[in-house]
Scaffold this active site. Structure first.
Site, PDB file in Angstrom:
ATOM      1  N   GLY A  11       0.838  -1.200   0.000  1.00  0.00           N
ATOM      2  CA  GLY A  11       0.000   0.000   0.000  1.00  0.00           C
ATOM      3  C   GLY A  11       0.871   1.247   0.000  1.00  0.00           C
ATOM      4  O   GLY A  11       1.859   1.295   0.722  1.00  0.00           O
ATOM      5  N   ARG A  72       0.702  -4.919  -4.995  1.00  0.00           N
ATOM      6  CA  ARG A  72       0.845  -5.955  -3.968  1.00  0.00           C
ATOM      7  C   ARG A  72       1.294  -7.280  -4.595  1.00  0.00           C
ATOM      8  O   ARG A  72       0.959  -8.350  -4.102  1.00  0.00           O
ATOM      9  CB  ARG A  72      -0.467  -6.130  -3.202  1.00  0.00           C
ATOM     10  CG  ARG A  72      -0.822  -4.941  -2.320  1.00  0.00           C
ATOM     11  CD  ARG A  72      -1.846  -5.299  -1.275  1.00  0.00           C
ATOM     12  NE  ARG A  72      -2.326  -4.140  -0.548  1.00  0.00           N
ATOM     13  CZ  ARG A  72      -1.732  -3.648   0.540  1.00  0.00           C
ATOM     14  NH1 ARG A  72      -0.648  -4.202   1.013  1.00  0.00           N
ATOM     15  NH2 ARG A  72      -2.250  -2.591   1.154  1.00  0.00           N
ATOM     16  N   ASP A 103       5.567  -5.326   5.906  1.00  0.00           N
ATOM     17  CA  ASP A 103       6.014  -6.694   6.196  1.00  0.00           C
ATOM     18  C   ASP A 103       5.939  -7.612   4.974  1.00  0.00           C
ATOM     19  O   ASP A 103       6.768  -8.510   4.813  1.00  0.00           O
ATOM     20  CB  ASP A 103       5.277  -7.297   7.399  1.00  0.00           C
ATOM     21  CG  ASP A 103       3.774  -7.168   7.293  1.00  0.00           C
ATOM     22  OD1 ASP A 103       3.288  -6.532   6.337  1.00  0.00           O
ATOM     23  OD2 ASP A 103       3.081  -7.713   8.164  1.00  0.00           O
ATOM     24  N   THR A 125       4.834   1.777   6.247  1.00  0.00           N
ATOM     25  CA  THR A 125       3.410   1.464   6.331  1.00  0.00           C
ATOM     26  C   THR A 125       2.732   2.509   7.198  1.00  0.00           C
ATOM     27  O   THR A 125       3.273   2.896   8.244  1.00  0.00           O
ATOM     28  CB  THR A 125       3.109   0.061   6.909  1.00  0.00           C
ATOM     29  OG1 THR A 125       1.718   0.000   7.229  1.00  0.00           O
ATOM     30  CG2 THR A 125       3.884  -0.261   8.172  1.00  0.00           C
ATOM     31  N   ILE A 126       1.562   2.956   6.764  1.00  0.00           N
ATOM     32  CA  ILE A 126       0.843   3.906   7.617  1.00  0.00           C
ATOM     33  C   ILE A 126       0.430   3.217   8.914  1.00  0.00           C
ATOM     34  O   ILE A 126       0.162   3.867   9.901  1.00  0.00           O
ATOM     35  CB  ILE A 126      -0.394   4.523   6.918  1.00  0.00           C
ATOM     36  CG1 ILE A 126      -1.417   3.458   6.553  1.00  0.00           C
ATOM     37  CG2 ILE A 126      -0.004   5.356   5.723  1.00  0.00           C
ATOM     38  CD1 ILE A 126      -2.806   4.034   6.295  1.00  0.00           C
ATOM     39  N   ASP A 127       0.378   1.871   8.898  1.00  0.00           N
ATOM     40  CA  ASP A 127      -0.086   1.129  10.084  1.00  0.00           C
ATOM     41  C   ASP A 127       0.914   1.175  11.253  1.00  0.00           C
ATOM     42  O   ASP A 127       0.551   0.857  12.385  1.00  0.00           O
ATOM     43  CB  ASP A 127      -0.362  -0.335   9.730  1.00  0.00           C
ATOM     44  CG  ASP A 127      -1.554  -0.499   8.805  1.00  0.00           C
ATOM     45  OD1 ASP A 127      -2.210   0.518   8.500  1.00  0.00           O
ATOM     46  OD2 ASP A 127      -1.826  -1.640   8.382  1.00  0.00           O
ATOM     47  N   ASP A 129       3.247  -0.801  12.085  1.00  0.00           N
ATOM     48  CA  ASP A 129       3.341  -2.057  12.841  1.00  0.00           C
ATOM     49  C   ASP A 129       4.568  -2.908  12.516  1.00  0.00           C
ATOM     50  O   ASP A 129       4.586  -4.106  12.798  1.00  0.00           O
ATOM     51  CB  ASP A 129       2.050  -2.880  12.670  1.00  0.00           C
ATOM     52  CG  ASP A 129       1.744  -3.209  11.221  1.00  0.00           C
ATOM     53  OD1 ASP A 129       2.516  -2.802  10.350  1.00  0.00           O
ATOM     54  OD2 ASP A 129       0.719  -3.875  10.975  1.00  0.00           O
ATOM     55  N   ARG A 162     -25.226  13.164  18.762  1.00  0.00           N
ATOM     56  CA  ARG A 162     -25.112  11.824  18.163  1.00  0.00           C
ATOM     57  C   ARG A 162     -23.858  11.092  18.628  1.00  0.00           C
ATOM     58  O   ARG A 162     -22.899  11.702  19.097  1.00  0.00           O
ATOM     59  CB  ARG A 162     -24.997  11.964  16.637  1.00  0.00           C
ATOM     60  CG  ARG A 162     -26.304  12.253  15.962  1.00  0.00           C
ATOM     61  CD  ARG A 162     -26.082  12.569  14.497  1.00  0.00           C
ATOM     62  NE  ARG A 162     -27.353  12.674  13.801  1.00  0.00           N
ATOM     63  CZ  ARG A 162     -27.517  13.267  12.633  1.00  0.00           C
ATOM     64  NH1 ARG A 162     -26.491  13.829  12.013  1.00  0.00           N
ATOM     65  NH2 ARG A 162     -28.702  13.299  12.063  1.00  0.00           N
ATOM     66  N   MET A 169      -7.743   3.059   9.358  1.00  0.00           N
ATOM     67  CA  MET A 169      -7.002   1.902   8.852  1.00  0.00           C
ATOM     68  C   MET A 169      -6.183   1.299   9.991  1.00  0.00           C
ATOM     69  O   MET A 169      -5.960   1.939  11.018  1.00  0.00           O
ATOM     70  CB  MET A 169      -6.115   2.295   7.676  1.00  0.00           C
ATOM     71  CG  MET A 169      -6.866   2.333   6.354  1.00  0.00           C
ATOM     72  SD  MET A 169      -5.736   2.496   4.959  1.00  0.00           S
ATOM     73  CE  MET A 169      -6.865   2.202   3.591  1.00  0.00           C
ATOM     74  N   GLY A 170      -5.739   0.081   9.769  1.00  0.00           N
ATOM     75  CA  GLY A 170      -4.969  -0.640  10.777  1.00  0.00           C
ATOM     76  C   GLY A 170      -5.543  -2.029  10.873  1.00  0.00           C
ATOM     77  O   GLY A 170      -6.428  -2.300  11.675  1.00  0.00           O
ATOM     78  N   ARG A 171      -5.029  -2.914   9.980  1.00  0.00           N
ATOM     79  CA  ARG A 171      -5.726  -4.193   9.897  1.00  0.00           C
ATOM     80  C   ARG A 171      -5.297  -5.181  10.976  1.00  0.00           C
ATOM     81  O   ARG A 171      -6.057  -6.044  11.356  1.00  0.00           O
ATOM     82  CB  ARG A 171      -5.616  -4.739   8.480  1.00  0.00           C
ATOM     83  CG  ARG A 171      -4.531  -5.616   8.142  1.00  0.00           C
ATOM     84  CD  ARG A 171      -4.679  -6.089   6.724  1.00  0.00           C
ATOM     85  NE  ARG A 171      -3.551  -5.655   5.925  1.00  0.00           N
ATOM     86  CZ  ARG A 171      -3.560  -5.503   4.633  1.00  0.00           C
ATOM     87  NH1 ARG A 171      -4.636  -5.727   3.956  1.00  0.00           N
ATOM     88  NH2 ARG A 171      -2.463  -5.152   4.008  1.00  0.00           N
ATOM     89  N   HIS A 283      -8.959   5.195   2.356  1.00  0.00           N
ATOM     90  CA  HIS A 283      -7.710   5.577   1.686  1.00  0.00           C
ATOM     91  C   HIS A 283      -7.393   7.062   1.766  1.00  0.00           C
ATOM     92  O   HIS A 283      -6.284   7.461   1.384  1.00  0.00           O
ATOM     93  CB  HIS A 283      -7.749   5.109   0.230  1.00  0.00           C
ATOM     94  CG  HIS A 283      -7.690   3.615   0.124  1.00  0.00           C
ATOM     95  ND1 HIS A 283      -8.808   2.824   0.255  1.00  0.00           N
ATOM     96  CD2 HIS A 283      -6.641   2.770  -0.046  1.00  0.00           C
ATOM     97  CE1 HIS A 283      -8.454   1.551   0.147  1.00  0.00           C
ATOM     98  NE2 HIS A 283      -7.148   1.492  -0.036  1.00  0.00           N
ATOM     99  N   GLN A 285      -6.637   8.384   4.322  1.00  0.00           N
ATOM    100  CA  GLN A 285      -5.505   8.387   5.261  1.00  0.00           C
ATOM    101  C   GLN A 285      -4.166   8.147   4.572  1.00  0.00           C
ATOM    102  O   GLN A 285      -3.112   8.437   5.123  1.00  0.00           O
ATOM    103  CB  GLN A 285      -5.707   7.300   6.332  1.00  0.00           C
ATOM    104  CG  GLN A 285      -6.886   7.569   7.233  1.00  0.00           C
ATOM    105  CD  GLN A 285      -7.394   6.294   7.900  1.00  0.00           C
ATOM    106  OE1 GLN A 285      -7.153   6.061   9.074  1.00  0.00           O
ATOM    107  NE2 GLN A 285      -8.098   5.464   7.151  1.00  0.00           N
TER     108      GLN A 285
END
Ligand code: F6P
Length: 353
Positions: A11, A72, A103, A125-127, A129, A162, A169-171, A283, A285
């Site tokens: 990504g 990918r 990874d 990675t934006i994640d 991790d 409300r 994101m962050g799988r 996306h 993000q």
């Protein structure tokens, strides 16, 4: 003349262009040519790319995306994939390869390393991790985007009394939801590392309602799994990662919260009109210009990766550790995922009430 290849896989991520510039500028200053493969491992398998010049990279650290393109494509899932990459490198006369990725991409680089290919990994990675590095570039930009979105959602949620569920994101990990959630005063943050029941969630929503707080913002990482909620499987990508974005996590949670509030027998009459909404940031993000931190981190990582290649110190991953840019062990980095630790999450939980 010495020659090296570079590719960006997985990504895309704000800061990729800063790394590419750092690599090209440093290599060329030492007389090393850089071949940029297009679309990650796909270009390395098919020999698609071009030799990069200083003109190609001038000022590109200000732009999002990647001038090389990404995909990918998984070399390991393609017949004779690794041999094909080696042949392409030989054809171009490349002594090594700088792989910029998460990874999955770095996992391929690590397998090539085991075959004796000269590789340098750059963590992306934006994640956030990947282990062995304090930060991956792109993460801070993504978290800032999520924070700004939550800031905006706060005012509209408050105006209408409300609940709004905001999916980040962050799988596998919840770094973005946590960082943005703390910064933007989310009232509850749900991440994969710390599962919660629906009852736990309702405790917070209800107690805010009972105290007369007009609204509730819930930040949830896309990989969060609620006990009892079905995970609709939409298949996997080329690396076997679950496709999560469309599993309607935020929508389901939002609808469940609205229903539970409207039917609760321990709340007043007004609760029967309770409304909940949801937003999937997706996306957005990953798009747009990197923040200053990611431009600078990407630049430093790129220059360091080039330095390792110039010195012939292959088989490593560049990383940021305690504000220094260092060479870390690539194998260790791809073996273990960096998760949010309990201490950090518990500190954030103090505000979940
Ligand atoms: O690169 C990581 C990531 O942004 C994850 O947070 C997200 O789940 C995934 O990529 C989305 O991938 P794609 O762009 O292939 O849909």
């Amino acid at each position: 003349m010495r020659k090296i290849g570079i590719l960006t896989g997985g990504g895309d991520c704000p800061g990729l262009n800063a790394v590419i510039r750092g690599v090209v500028e440093k290599c060329m200053s030492e007389g090393m040519m850089v071949y940029g493969f297009y679309d990650g491992w796909r270009g390395a398998l098919t020999c698609k790319g071009r030799w990069l010049s200083l003109r190609d990279v001038e000022g590109i650290q200000t732009k999002g995306g990647t001038i090389l393109g990404s995909s990918r494509t998984n070399v390991l899932a393609i017949e004779n994939g690794q041999e094909r990459v080696v042949r392409v490198m030989e054809l171009l006369g490349l002594e090594g390869l700088i792989a910029i990725g998460g990874d999955d991409t770095l996992g391929v680089a690590n397998e090539l390393r085991k075959l004796g290919v000269n590789v340098v990994g750059v963590p992306k990675t934006i994640d956030n991790d990947l282990s062995c590095t304090d930060y991956t570039f792109g993460f801070n930009t993504a978290a800032d985007i999520a924070m700004e979105a939550m800031d905006r959602l706060q005012t509209t949620a408050e105006a209408h009394s409300r609940c709004i569920v905001v999916e980040c994101m962050g799988r596998n990990t919840g770094w973005i939801a946590l960082q943005a959630g703390i910064a933007a005063d989310a009232h509850l943050i749900l991440i994969p590392e710390f599962p919660m029941t629906f009852d736990d969630i309702m405790k917070v929503v209800k107690s805010r309602y009972i105290r007369g707080e007009r609204h509730t913002i819930i930040a949830v990482a896309e990989g969060f799994e609620l006990t009892g909620m079905e995970d609709i499987q939409l298949g996997t990508d080329a690396f076997g990662n679950k496709l999560l974005l469309n599993k309607d996590l935020a929508k389901n949670l939002s609808e469940m919260i609205e229903h539970a509030m409207r039917t609760a027998d321990d709340l007043d009459e007004n609760a029967k009109l309770f409304e909940s909404r949801y937003v999937v940031l997706g996306h957005i993000q990953r798009g747009g210009a990197p923040c200053a931190f990611d431009r600078v981190l990407g630049t430093r990582l790129g220059i360091k990766a080039a330095e390792l290649a110039i010195k012939g110190e292959y088989g490593m991953m560049v990383a940021q550790v305690a504000s220094k840019i260092v060479a870390a062990d690539l194998n260790t980095a791809v073996m273990e995922r960096k998760k949010v630790d309990r201490e950090f999450y518990e500190a954030a939980s103090l505000y979940f009430r």
